[in-house]
Design an enzyme around this catalytic site. Structure first.
Site, PDB file in Angstrom:
ATOM      1  N   CYS A  72       7.857  -2.713   1.048  1.00  0.00           N
ATOM      2  CA  CYS A  72       7.341  -1.345   1.103  1.00  0.00           C
ATOM      3  C   CYS A  72       6.717  -0.989   2.444  1.00  0.00           C
ATOM      4  O   CYS A  72       6.944   0.107   2.977  1.00  0.00           O
ATOM      5  CB  CYS A  72       6.337  -1.116  -0.021  1.00  0.00           C
ATOM      6  N   HIS A 112       0.498  -1.944  -1.674  1.00  0.00           N
ATOM      7  CA  HIS A 112       1.664  -1.057  -1.664  1.00  0.00           C
ATOM      8  C   HIS A 112       1.450   0.028  -0.625  1.00  0.00           C
ATOM      9  O   HIS A 112       0.338   0.543  -0.466  1.00  0.00           O
ATOM     10  CB  HIS A 112       1.906  -0.412  -3.032  1.00  0.00           C
ATOM     11  N   ASP A 127       8.417   7.963  -0.938  1.00  0.00           N
ATOM     12  CA  ASP A 127       8.412   6.508  -1.061  1.00  0.00           C
ATOM     13  C   ASP A 127       9.842   5.982  -1.081  1.00  0.00           C
ATOM     14  O   ASP A 127      10.620   6.319  -1.962  1.00  0.00           O
ATOM     15  CB  ASP A 127       7.689   6.096  -2.347  1.00  0.00           C
TER      16      ASP A 127
END
Length: 263
Positions: A72, A112, A127
């Site tokens: 991520c 994250h 995202d």
């Protein structure tokens, strides 16, 4: 131009976006889908103990020059640089992922990474680093539901120890009810990419990390997703799962032939 390296042209080439095509807010759905299909979510460098310090230049080199993927903080870090270069008002933020199998947060801290995009008076979560849970669209932070080929998504205000906005999701052909995806902390934006080195260290060393147990690779396809571990190859095609056990030799071949990664 980021640190002497032009991310714009390289990113367009990687995802297959024409050089002369304007990058507008309305174009972001297509850009997010193209990114999800071409830059895989994967942890091969962690498993091979070949990680590096996170900088603008190293992200560009890894995913745009070497055609690898990332986790991520890498995937959203790279997308952030591209959006920034195209004039978007974007901020990197951190949070935690919810483990629905055990009903609690990962408790790995704020590991994250996502993006908050500010456009015409509204804020959106963007995202591209959440594995198979990607919205594939900007998600408004005021609760509106967005629908993509991957399901339904919404963002709700929800204060907890890891942040203040929660991404809720209901994946197509997989979820009957809404479930928690992740939380982000909008009040503590990332001010320097060096923070990603802290995240990477946790994911490498912490026993609760899901990314130091074995290789994980996944990307979207035209009609679903494909994911790979050292033991299984799983394809979701038009809402149906196809899973097969694989050998070590097959794993290495799939890493190269399906995901385009060469180590």
């Amino acid at each position: 131009m980021i640190g002497g390296i032009e991310v714009e042209a390289l990113f367009r080439k990687r995802i297959g976006l024409p050089e002369d095509e304007p990058v507008t807010f309305e174009k972001l759905d297509e850009i997010l889908e193209k990114t999800a299909r071409t830059i895989p979510f994967e942890n091969m460098r962690i498993m091979n103990q070949e990680t590096f310090d996170i900088t603008n230049e190293s992200l560009i080199d890894k995913m745009l020059a070497r055609n690898e993927g990332g986790l991520c903080y890498e995937l959203n870090g790279l997308l952030y640089l591209f959006l920034l270069e195209n004039g978007f008002d974007v901020t990197l933020v951190r949070g935690d992922v919810f483990n629905n199998e055990i009903g609690e947060w990962t408790k790995l801290g704020r590991t994250h990474v996502a993006i908050i995009l500010h456009h015409e008076g509204q804020d959106y979560i963007v995202d591209t680093g959440f594995g198979g849970n990607l919205p594939l669209k900007p998600v408004p932070m005021k609760g509106e539901v967005v629908t993509s080929s991957n399901g339904q998504f919404k963002v709700e205000a929800s204060e907890n120890e890891y942040g203040d906005y929660v991404l809720m999701l209901k994946l197509a052909d997989k979820d009957k009810d809404w479930r928690i995806g992740h939380v982000i902390d909008s009040k503590k934006p990332v001010t320097n990419l060096s923070e990603f080195n802290e995240i990477q260290k946790v994911l490498i060393e912490n026993e609760r990390s899901p990314f130091n147990k074995g290789p994980i690779l996944m990307k979207f396809t035209d009609n679903g997703t494909v994911s790979l571990t050292d033991k299984t190859l799983t394809r979701w095609i038009d809402g149906k799962q196809h899973k097969e056990n694989i050998t070590e030799t097959a794993f290495k071949e799939y890493v190269k032939n399906i995901f385009g990664i060469i180590y």
